[in-house]
Write a protein that holds these residues in place. Structure first.
Motif, mmCIF file in Angstrom:
data_model
loop_
_atom_site.group_PDB
_atom_site.id
_atom_site.type_symbol
_atom_site.label_atom_id
_atom_site.label_comp_id
_atom_site.label_asym_id
_atom_site.label_seq_id
_atom_site.Cartn_x
_atom_site.Cartn_y
_atom_site.Cartn_z
ATOM 1 N N LEU A 15 0.828 -1.211 0.000
ATOM 2 C CA LEU A 15 0.000 0.000 0.000
ATOM 3 C C LEU A 15 0.862 1.260 0.000
ATOM 4 O O LEU A 15 0.584 2.218 -0.734
ATOM 5 C CB LEU A 15 -0.921 -0.011 1.220
ATOM 6 N N ALA A 16 1.896 1.265 0.817
ATOM 7 C CA ALA A 16 2.778 2.425 0.866
ATOM 8 C C ALA A 16 3.469 2.653 -0.481
ATOM 9 O O ALA A 16 3.595 3.790 -0.939
ATOM 10 C CB ALA A 16 3.822 2.253 1.975
ATOM 11 N N ALA A 17 3.886 1.577 -1.121
ATOM 12 C CA ALA A 17 4.539 1.718 -2.419
ATOM 13 C C ALA A 17 3.590 2.312 -3.446
ATOM 14 O O ALA A 17 3.976 3.188 -4.245
ATOM 15 C CB ALA A 17 5.058 0.364 -2.893
ATOM 16 N N VAL A 18 2.330 1.879 -3.442
ATOM 17 C CA VAL A 18 1.344 2.415 -4.393
ATOM 18 C C VAL A 18 1.101 3.895 -4.133
ATOM 19 O O VAL A 18 1.094 4.715 -5.058
ATOM 20 C CB VAL A 18 0.039 1.606 -4.303
ATOM 21 N N CYS A 19 0.901 4.261 -2.876
ATOM 22 C CA CYS A 19 0.658 5.676 -2.539
ATOM 23 C C CYS A 19 1.824 6.555 -2.943
ATOM 24 O O CYS A 19 1.634 7.632 -3.526
ATOM 25 C CB CYS A 19 0.383 5.803 -1.040
ATOM 26 N N TRP A 20 3.028 6.119 -2.668
ATOM 27 C CA TRP A 20 4.194 6.939 -2.997
ATOM 28 C C TRP A 20 4.448 6.996 -4.490
ATOM 29 O O TRP A 20 4.988 7.984 -4.995
ATOM 30 C CB TRP A 20 5.421 6.417 -2.254
ATOM 31 N N LEU A 21 4.061 5.968 -5.207
ATOM 32 C CA LEU A 21 4.181 6.007 -6.665
ATOM 33 C C LEU A 21 3.324 7.135 -7.236
ATOM 34 O O LEU A 21 3.787 7.935 -8.056
ATOM 35 C CB LEU A 21 3.757 4.664 -7.248
ATOM 36 N N PHE A 22 2.082 7.226 -6.786
ATOM 37 C CA PHE A 22 1.208 8.285 -7.271
ATOM 38 C C PHE A 22 1.668 9.660 -6.771
ATOM 39 O O PHE A 22 1.585 10.650 -7.499
ATOM 40 C CB PHE A 22 -0.233 8.017 -6.837
ATOM 41 N N ALA A 23 2.142 9.723 -5.534
ATOM 42 C CA ALA A 23 2.614 11.003 -5.002
ATOM 43 C C ALA A 23 3.821 11.509 -5.788
ATOM 44 O O ALA A 23 3.917 12.703 -6.113
ATOM 45 C CB ALA A 23 2.955 10.857 -3.523
ATOM 46 N N ALA A 24 4.750 10.613 -6.112
ATOM 47 C CA ALA A 24 5.935 11.020 -6.869
ATOM 48 C C ALA A 24 5.563 11.470 -8.278
ATOM 49 O O ALA A 24 6.095 12.460 -8.793
ATOM 50 C CB ALA A 24 6.932 9.860 -6.921
ATOM 51 N N ARG A 25 4.646 10.764 -8.908
ATOM 52 C CA ARG A 25 4.210 11.148 -10.254
ATOM 53 C C ARG A 25 3.501 12.506 -10.225
ATOM 54 O O ARG A 25 3.710 13.350 -11.093
ATOM 55 C CB ARG A 25 3.289 10.069 -10.811
#
Length: 906
Positions: A15-25
């Motif tokens: 979940l953290a990886a998914v959230c940070w992927l969108f935040a970085a994009r």
């Protein structure tokens, strides 16, 4: 608790990886929004997403710390060092730099808006630099129809102060015929006709300056002009912070009749002019884009995405210890990523902050996206192929592959004299007291219930013939391979035979090929219930029937069959369903998550070869001993109803001072054995299976054998049963599936000093084994791996011991399935479970089931030299790499494993 924390760590890592992927994009694309309002909305959305990402990171870190606290820290060292610590550092930087920068761009800071916009007092171009208002639109451009209000002559326009406008030059012409003086700020309107000025030769004489005014215009003096000439002077104030003095009013030069003078003063070009123009077009100003592209806003978030991605990778596929090198590598990668992203983002900021910058066209973005996707796909495909290739087992691998040893705190290798496994044989001379022949072959066998099994058999029966010997007798068994193509061996499960007689292909002998034979000789030195089975491709061979019971009796201590009933009950789930390809049944139990475990098909549990109900006449008062053998991978739960009983032995080890049990369920580990004793009552006694993860629907769940602790209690269609009664028509009471479970930890009473108690010096060797899961490749195939200390065979270091050492091993199950850990050649004494000390009869075992979340401490004496297999007896797990060795210092093996050798021990 440990199992739940482990599952939550896996879940929140993803979940953290998914959230940070969108935040970085989102952070990277924030500056490219086409409209001011869209940029403001995206900033607000990005701030919410970033806060959510930070919350997931906080939960992830808390779960890692909780797991560490629950497992005495050593069970979560990899998570803490590789998945939590770097992410917490990067998350703190994000909260310090990126969150405030996002906040200033959202327009929610109304106090800052009233004081002149977000960024007042910030360095020019920094993340706090605004463009006059919260949304980046200048006040002058916001109200184009409002009358101009000229500021005082001493006003000092600044590039970051767009609201005040410089005073217009005021041109006064002497009153005369046909002369008009016109002063205007801003662009001339269509209602002000201006005749085309011409010089004496008919040339236009208007002057227009960007940031500087020609002398004639700066002085505010209109030069001489012919009649009919209009002098147009367009003056814009300077873009620097110097005073932009308005053109002074002064006497106009001599003009002729009909001359019109028009002076136009515009706003600053560096910002306010762009803002005004941007408002008309709805685009953010360069200053706003520059703030949205500031490295202090974008880079920490993108580095956070990299850190959380690496954390998820190390959680799903944790590396083997020691972890120092991996921690240094991870921190180095993060530092390099941060440095590279800063350089890239600085260039990007300059580009998007330039006046007139526009986002790339849709076609260009599409081409760029396709290129990124293609490169990513190529990298993934290349990485997939490389990982699959690197995971392949060698065609030939010596047992002396022990490239690494775990010394358990003891001395390293080299102290003991060199010996070979081939020298550690049983008695080679003397007449055998018991001789048996086991012929391995393939055939279709019809069970007593009428169902057929495509089987591998010993002597043509399922299970193989029971071998019953007396204590101290010399046993000789001749193995003949009739037509088993893959070869066969025989391992004596639970019997502490000499190492050369242990029957493990590629470790203690070569597999016996079709037409070949091998002789085993050993002395039965301990009474109890044991069993034998193939140890060549054992996950398949045992499932199809190459096993049987071995019983060692002591006539002086146990009643003869004529004086009572001594019955061995071997339970196994047979594949009786459809066959697939070449007559081999397909089996799907065993709980392995690899997707290729066992044989598959329709599985039916049987006592021996009967899946139904069996009845035997037993006179009331007769002593009865039932020897339960679980010849499968998963735990099996039994119920004995109609009488009270005692657990007389566990894994062939007599229990000291057992007490009566009534209405108690018995859960026997895969490969384990329990001996039950009682006197036949006047009524019927029923032995039945109440839960079987080896055959029930519960075995098909993601969590394998112990699916939420059910162990096959739901979904099992029917169970075999054995009914003992004086009258064969008697019916025994049904089992209570909600009855309490037998706990060997506190059963019986110790009658003497505790065995294997260390002296003041403690244990000679102390090993810790974390039984876990990992996503990866094994022998070229992607699967859920079963790991020991985050490694799989042959990369798990061997446990090095010296002869006579007192050894302690701590097992922690941090995986999603049960692991019946089986140590060859030795028996283990259970010291504690989950920190609770064993205080009943000494609990000796050779196959200890470690359920998800459980932690056991065991001890044993290293008194049987050799190279011994130490593996999970869920044979599907062993086949997929959950195997290591107990290696005595100085002992080596000449045998090899691998496809080209024909030796496949698991």
């Amino acid at each position: 608790m440990v199992e739940n924390l482990f599952e939550q760590n896996l879940l929140w890592a993803v979940l953290a990886a998914v959230c940070w992927l969108f935040a970085a994009r989102g952070a990277r694309r924030l500056a490219t929004r086409p409209h001011s309002r869209a940029l403001r909305r995206r900033a607000r959305l990005g701030l919410v997403l970033l806060v959510t990402a930070l919350l997931t990171l906080t939960v992830r870190a808390a779960l890692g710390v909780a797991l560490a606290a629950e497992t005495d820290w050593w069970g979560a060292t990899d998570f803490l060092l590789l998945a939590v610590a770097p992410q917490v550092i990067v998350g703190a930087v994000v909260a310090w730099l990126s969150v405030p920068a996002y906040w200033r761009l959202t327009g929610w800071d109304r106090a800052a808006r009233r004081s002149g916009g977000p960024g007042t007092g910030a360095s020019p171009g920094g993340p706090g630099t605004g463009d006059g208002t919260a949304d980046g639109i200048a006040d002058g451009a916001r109200k184009p129809t409002e009358p101009d209000r000229a500021p005082a002559a001493a006003a000092r326009p600044h590039t970051t102060d767009p609201a005040p406008m410089p005073a217009p030059a005021r041109l006064a012409a002497p009153s005369g015929r046909g002369t008009a003086a016109l002063t205007r700020t801003g662009r001339p309107t269509t209602t002000d006709p201006v005749p085309t000025p011409t010089s004496e030769a008919g040339t236009t004489t208007g002057t227009e300056a960007e940031g500087a005014t020609p002398a004639s215009s700066a002085s505010g003096l209109a030069g001489p002009a012919d009649r009919g000439t209009a002098a147009l002077t367009k003056t814009k104030p300077p873009t620097t912070t110097e005073d932009a003095a308005p053109a002074p009013s002064g006497p106009a030069g001599p003009t002729r009749t009909g001359t019109t003078t028009l002076t136009e003063t515009g706003p600053p070009t560096a910002e306010v002019g762009s803002a005004a123009q941007g408002d008309v077009q709805g685009a953010p100003t360069p200053v706003t884009r520059s703030a949205a592209a500031d490295p202090r806003l974008v880079v920490p978030v993108r580095v956070g995405g990299v850190a959380v991605g690496l954390g998820a990778l190390f959680t799903l596929h944790p590396p083997a210890p020691p972890y120092t090198a991996f921690l240094v590598l991870e921190m180095t990668l993060l530092a390099l990523a941060a440095s590279g992203l800063v350089l890239v983002q600085q260039r990007r900021r300059v580009a998007v902050g330039a006046p007139g910058w526009r986002p790339a066209s849709r076609g260009r973005r599409l081409v760029r996206s396709l290129a990124v996707v293609t490169c990513g796909a190529l990298l993934i495909a290349g990485g997939y192929g490389l990982a699959a290739r690197e995971s392949r087992l060698p065609d030939r691998m010596a047992t002396a592959h022990h490239h690494a040893y775990d010394t358990g705190g003891g001395p390293g290798p080299g102290a003991a004299p060199a010996r070979s496994v081939t020298d550690l044989t049983g008695p080679s001379t003397g007449a055998a007291d018991r001789r048996f022949t086991l012929t391995a072959g393939t055939r279709t066998v019809r069970l007593a219930s009428g169902e057929t099994v495509d089987a591998l058999t010993f002597n043509g029966v399922l299970p193989g013939p029971e071998l019953r010997v007396g204590i101290g007798e010399l046993v000789e068994v001749t193995l003949i391979n009739q037509n088993v193509t893959d070869g066969v061996t025989v391992h004596w499960h639970g019997v502490d035979v000499p190492n050369a007689e242990d029957g493990v292909a590629g470790v203690t002998q070569d597999a016996v090929r079709p037409g070949g034979r091998h002789v085993y000789r050993f002395r039965a030195n301990r009474t109890g219930t044991f069993w034998y089975h193939a140890h060549q491709q054992s996950s398949t061979a045992v499932a199809r029937g190459l096993f049987g019971a071995l019983v060692v009796t002591d006539a002086a201590r146990q009643p003869a069959p004529s004086d009572g009933v001594d019955r061995t009950v071997v339970a196994h789930a047979w594949s009786v369903g459809d066959t697939r390809g070449g007559g081999s049944a397909v089996r799907g139990s065993g709980g392995a998550l690899s997707g290729r475990n066992g044989l598959g098909g329709d599985l039916r549990t049987a006592f021996g070869d009967d899946t139904g109900e069996q009845r035997e006449r037993v006179a009331a008062g007769t002593p009865v001993r039932l020897r339960l053998v679980n010849a499968d991978n998963c735990p099996r739960t039994y119920a004995l109803t109609g009488t009270s009983f005692q657990v007389a032995a566990i894994d062939g080890n007599e229990v000291s001072a057992p007490t009566d049990l009534d209405g108690t369920l018995l859960r026997v580990a895969g490969g384990g054995r329990y001996d039950l004793t009682f006197r036949q009552p006047r009524g019927a006694v029923r032995l039945t299976v109440t839960g079987d993860a080896n055959a029930g629907a519960g075995s098909q769940g993601f969590e394998g054998c112990g699916e939420d602790g059910a162990y096959g209690t739901h979904g099992t269609r029917e169970s075999p049963s054995l009914i003992l009664a004086p009258d064969t028509a008697s019916e025994a009471p049904a089992a209570d599936t909600g009855a309490p479970l037998f706990d060997p930890l506190h059963y019986g009473t110790a009658t003497g000093p505790r065995p294997l108690t260390p002296d003041d010096g403690g244990f000679d060797r102390d090993f810790r084994m974390v039984l876990g899961n990992s996503v990866g490749f094994y022998d070229g195939a992607p699967m859920m791996l079963w790991t020991v200390n985050n490694a799989v065979y042959p990369d798990i270091p061997s446990l090095l011991v010296g002869e006579g050492d007192l050894v302690r091993v701590t097992f922690l199950n941090r995986s999603l399935d049960d692991h019946p850990m089986h140590l060859h050649g030795h028996r283990m004494l259970v010291l504690s479970r989950d920190g609770e000390r064993a205080d009943g009869s000494p609990w000796w075992t050779d196959t200890l089931n470690v359920a998800p979340g459980e932690r056991y401490e065991i001890a044993f004496r290293a008194d049987n030299p050799g190279v011994w297999a130490d593996h999970c007896h869920n044979l599907d797990h062993a086949r997929d790499g959950m195997v290591l060795h107990l290696a005595y210092d100085g002992v080596s093996s000449p045998y090899e494993t691998g496809a080209s050798t024909g030796n496949t021990p698991e």
